[in-house]
Design a protein around this motif. Structure first.
Motif, PDB file in Angstrom:
ATOM      1  N   LYS A 138       0.856  -1.137  -0.109  1.00  0.00           N
ATOM      2  CA  LYS A 138       0.024   0.008   0.032  1.00  0.00           C
ATOM      3  C   LYS A 138       0.808   1.265  -0.074  1.00  0.00           C
ATOM      4  O   LYS A 138       0.528   2.224  -0.644  1.00  0.00           O
ATOM      5  N   GLU A 139       1.732   1.092   0.793  1.00  0.00           N
ATOM      6  CA  GLU A 139       2.904   2.194   0.952  1.00  0.00           C
ATOM      7  C   GLU A 139       3.410   2.713  -0.434  1.00  0.00           C
ATOM      8  O   GLU A 139       3.478   4.024  -0.868  1.00  0.00           O
ATOM      9  N   LEU A 140       3.897   1.578  -0.976  1.00  0.00           N
ATOM     10  CA  LEU A 140       4.627   1.604  -2.449  1.00  0.00           C
ATOM     11  C   LEU A 140       3.501   2.286  -3.494  1.00  0.00           C
ATOM     12  O   LEU A 140       4.097   3.312  -4.035  1.00  0.00           O
ATOM     13  N   THR A 141       2.472   1.561  -3.774  1.00  0.00           N
ATOM     14  CA  THR A 141       1.574   2.048  -4.633  1.00  0.00           C
ATOM     15  C   THR A 141       1.007   3.316  -4.387  1.00  0.00           C
ATOM     16  O   THR A 141       1.026   3.999  -5.475  1.00  0.00           O
ATOM     17  N   SER A 142       0.914   3.892  -3.304  1.00  0.00           N
ATOM     18  CA  SER A 142       0.232   5.200  -2.620  1.00  0.00           C
ATOM     19  C   SER A 142       1.527   6.188  -3.256  1.00  0.00           C
ATOM     20  O   SER A 142       0.965   7.034  -3.964  1.00  0.00           O
ATOM     21  N   VAL A 143       2.652   5.899  -3.321  1.00  0.00           N
ATOM     22  CA  VAL A 143       3.629   6.948  -3.703  1.00  0.00           C
ATOM     23  C   VAL A 143       3.820   6.955  -5.264  1.00  0.00           C
ATOM     24  O   VAL A 143       3.931   7.965  -5.701  1.00  0.00           O
ATOM     25  N   ILE A 144       3.864   5.721  -5.626  1.00  0.00           N
ATOM     26  CA  ILE A 144       3.906   5.556  -7.267  1.00  0.00           C
ATOM     27  C   ILE A 144       2.825   6.248  -7.904  1.00  0.00           C
ATOM     28  O   ILE A 144       2.922   6.901  -8.744  1.00  0.00           O
ATOM     29  N   ASP A 145       1.653   6.072  -7.477  1.00  0.00           N
ATOM     30  CA  ASP A 145       0.446   6.835  -7.905  1.00  0.00           C
ATOM     31  C   ASP A 145       0.399   8.154  -7.812  1.00  0.00           C
ATOM     32  O   ASP A 145       0.243   8.873  -8.672  1.00  0.00           O
TER      33      ASP A 145
END
Lengths: 55, 403, 364
Positions: free
Chosen positions: B335-342
């Motif tokens: 979740k943390e990764l996708t949040s920043v990537i998005d």
């Protein structure tokens, strides 16, 4: 004879060296560029450098 | 002959010894700068120098204020068109010559970073022979640099040192180990076609009295301390916004900056409570791929978790339950990764150095994409896989919540 | 005046000469053109330097390692030979001036901007004159004593930067066009691999001549290897964009050292290594100049020439370029060609001499 010829050569060399040194140092202290060696060398090799690496 | 020799030796040795004094500046002629702050002031640059008061920092151990000799540090502010003009102007109000060799960090006010951009600072900082490129950069969140630099801190007499230590201490919470250094920012913006991020800093509780040494007598520490916040993201040299804590941690993982990290996974399956763990040895591997002109990145994260806290009813002793906990941690990290990537892709800001990665591995593709890299970056397909192994459960096996 | 040196000392002198002053400059000179492929440029430069020097030594061996000044007169005739000898003397003084200017530039730009460049220039010239006054054997023995320490300092400093090394800074490999890689190699070939032909004036004093070639080449390759490692480390730690813009990248690399907050701010150690290399280089130049003058004048001693040479070196160092950028620009463009011309002239005379059977006359 031999000694004499040697001593003349020695004197000429030493005088020439001192002479050049003094002239160059004075030109340096006076801030005048009498012997711009870098410009001469640069002018000599600029075409070759440009040919090798395209300027 | 001997006299001549002695004379020559004497001359040479004196010359050798004395030439070391050429260009010397004595310690009592110097004013040691420990931090620099930069703010915008009516289109000009206001520069703040936090300088060390040697007498004030030496007296009294254990954080007690020094009393007679004044505060440990003072902050001078000057305004100029450029940083250098400010430094030159400062000479009219400073008692001594500024020494920049020991600057630990530079704090940039948010207004300055948003309106003027940080590029204007770098040339002076790089060209100066004393300033180290490895100093920390920080952005004062929703505040001015002056606010950050006019505060007396407990424990550490020197607030700049306190600030630097804070950055190190906060590594497990924010993930950004060692902070963001000035030379990295320069290299990102100009060397790697990458949009930089800089850590933020704010006062925990704003209190006007914090700029008085008397305030150090007060036991309440929250009004005289900083908090390291999430990352400020930039488009080239102009600041654009903030990442929240989750996104900051995501950024740190993708950039292999996180060495260890706390994580709290919610949802204990069917009962209330949380599971907290510490993740160590985080290893990230990012590989770019080009397939049929479609750019994709694969992010592979590996790590080991150590159980820290269980406040719900699960059977810690069973390997099956541990697998479930692992899965939850992985989900949380993803979740943390996708949040920043998005967020980065929607803003079209390549804060991860994906462009440089593409260049490293497929230089010919990079040359094709370089022109409108922002578009290609936001269209790229990013896949994340997180693989965490829970190795130990700490000093207790069974939790009190199990009964 | 004891000039003798053994083959081990020769190796060390060659090593110091090669590594010495190029240590701080090589990464910038190569990386400026070839970016992250700077290390390929450096390897290329070492290979070219190796070939140039092996031919040089092969030719001198045919002449039983006589002094190059005597050989020039032997192969080119009295008048032409003297002309070439005067040119070599000029080259030597010119090089010494550049090396000294480089030192004072560095001190003023990076270490103590408040001080006067003359301090450093005069002190190192005095030291070089003092060394040469008592013979070449001095610098050989000093380098025998100091080289292990220098090597230790260098390796130690380099190891401390390893924790900052990133392979991605060297990637992608071979991405730069070959022209740029060659251009990077070009500027580091002359400085220092052709300059070292000045050592030709020293070979006559080396004791075991049969081991000379081997120890000379060993020194050259070790020096070259150190430069290659330096370039890899500097670019690998800092990235080519930063290296391109730094005037003394190796020094900046050492500024990055930060191991457990005790080992910090020790970048000046690398300057010690560098300055020692500079001393060796200046002494070799000064020695070549005064022994050339001794040969030209036919005088018995070379000491009388030291003072004027020293003054000339000092004034040239200050006067030849007005500012640092002119200096760097000149060295980058012309230096290799300028030295290669001298090398080519001497080598052509030597080859012609062998064809005419002059090598049999040498040393008899």
């Amino acid at each position: 004879m031999n000694n004499k010829a040697q001593s003349i050569k020695y004197r000429v060399t030493l005088t020439a060296l001192w002479g050049f040194t003094i002239i160059y140092t004075i030109s340096f202290l006076a801030g005048k560029q009498l012997f711009p060696f870098d410009k001469w060398i640069g002018a000599l090799f600029k075409p070759v450098y440009a040919m090798m690496f395209g300027g | 002959m001997i006299i001549k020799k002695c004379f020559f030796t004497f001359l040479l040795s004196v010359g050798l010894l004395m030439s070391g004094c050429s260009g010397r500046v004595e310690l009592n002629e110097l004013l040691i700068v420990s931090a620099i702050g930069v703010d915008i002031k009516e289109d000009n640059t206001a520069v703040h120098f936090q300088v060390v008061n040697a007498g004030g920092s030496a007296g009294g151990q254990g954080g007690a204020p020094a009393g007679a000799s004044g505060g440990a540090v003072y902050t001078y502010s000057v305004t100029g068109k450029t940083v250098y003009e400010a430094v030159e102007k400062a000479s009219t109000i400073l008692p001594r010559k500024l020494l920049f060799s020991h600057v630990t960090c530079i704090v940039v006010g948010e207004e300055y970073a948003r309106q003027k951009g940080i590029d204007g600072l770098f040339d002076f900082l790089e060209r100066n022979h004393g300033i180290r490129d490895s100093m920390l950069m920080l952005v004062a969140k929703e505040s001015t640099a002056k606010n950050i630099l006019t505060i007396y801190t407990p424990i550490f007499k020197n607030p700049a040192e306190s600030l630097r230590n804070r950055v190190k201490q906060s590594a497990a919470a924010t993930g950004v180990a060692e902070g963001v250094q000035e030379k990295e920012v320069i290299n990102w913006i100009h060397g790697q076609y990458r949009d930089p991020v800089i850590q933020g800093v704010e006062r925990v509780e704003f209190d006007n009295q914090a700029d008085d040494t008397q305030n150090l007598q007060n036991i309440d520490a929250n009004n005289k301390t900083f908090r390291i916040t999430g990352l400020a993201y930039f488009k080239k040299d102009k600041m654009k916004g903030w990442y929240n804590t989750k996104q900051t941690r995501g950024w740190a993982i993708i950039n292999s900056r996180a060495h260890e990290m706390f994580i709290l996974s919610h949802k204990c399956n069917h009962s209330k409570g949380y599971v907290g763990s510490l993740i160590k040895g985080i290893k990230t591997d990012v590989t770019p791929k080009v397939h049929d002109g479609q750019l994709s990145y694969k992010i592979n994260v590996k790590g080991k978790a150590i159980l820290q806290e269980v406040t719900c009813k699960i059977n810690v002793g069973s390997p099956k339950e541990l697998k479930k906990i692992e899965f939850q941690i992985e989900e949380e990290l993803t979740k943390e990764l996708t949040s920043v990537i998005d967020k980065a892709q929607s803003k079209k800001l390549d804060v991860f150095g994906f462009g440089k990665l593409l260049y490293d591995n497929h230089p010919e593709m990079w040359r094709k994409y370089k022109k409108d890299w922002a578009e290609h970056f936001s269209d790229a397909n990013v896949k994340t896989t997180v693989n965490i192994t829970l190795e130990t459960v700490g000093a207790r096996v069974e939790s009190i919540h199990e009964q | 005046m004891n000039h003798n040196l053994n083959h081990w000392q020769l190796s060390l002198i060659v090593f110091s000469f090669i590594m010495g002053s190029s240590l701080l400059m090589a990464p910038n000179l190569t990386s400026f053109f070839s970016g992250q492929d700077a290390w390929i440029s450096m390897i290329l430069a070492v290979i070219i330097g190796f070939l140039i020097n092996i031919l040089w030594l092969f030719l001198l061996k045919r002449y039983q390692f006589q002094s190059i000044f005597a050989l020039n007169e032997l192969t080119a005739g009295k008048i032409m030979g003297t002309a070439v000898n005067i040119t070599i003397v000029f080259y030597a003084l010119h090089l010494a001036a550049y090396v000294i200017r480089n030192l004072s530039n560095f001190m003023i730009a990076n270490v103590i901007p408040e001080s006067n460049p003359w301090t450093y220039q005069i002190m190192i010239i005095l030291l070089a004159v003092y060394t040469t006054y008592y013979g070449f054997n001095n610098i050989a023995r000093v380098s025998e004593f100091l080289n292990p320490w220098m090597f230790l300092l260098f390796i130690g400093s380099l190891l401390l930067t390893i924790n900052k090394f990133e392979f991605s800074n060297l990637k992608p490999v071979f991405d730069q066009k070959f022209v740029y890689i060659a251009q990077g190699a070009y500027s580091t070939t002359g400085f220092p691999f052709i300059e070292i032909i000045l050592l030709g004036s020293v070979f006559v004093y080396v004791k075991q001549k049969e081991k000379l070639t081997k120890s000379y080449m060993a020194g050259l390759l070790w020096g070259g290897a150190v430069l290659i490692i330096t370039v890899i480390a500097v670019v690998g730690v800092q990235g080519d964009y930063m290296v391109k813009r730094q005037s003394y990248p190796t020094y900046e690399l050492m500024r990055n050292i930060s191991v457990v907050s005790i080992l910090e701010r020790i970048e000046v150690l690398i300057t010690v290594v560098w300055i020692f290399g500079i001393l060796v280089k200046v002494v070799v130049c000064l020695f070549a100049a005064v022994s050339g003058l001794k040969h030209i004048s036919g005088h018995t001693s070379m000491r009388v020439f030291l003072l004027p040479c020293a003054i000339l070196i000092w004034s040239m160092a200050n006067h030849i370029h007005e500012n640092m950028m002119e200096f760097t620009d000149f060295v980058g463009q012309n230096w290799t060609m300028w030295w290669f011309t001298l090398y080519a002239v001497i080598v052509i005379f030597l080859i012609a001499g062998i064809m005419r059977g002059k090598d049999k006359q040498a040393g008899t």
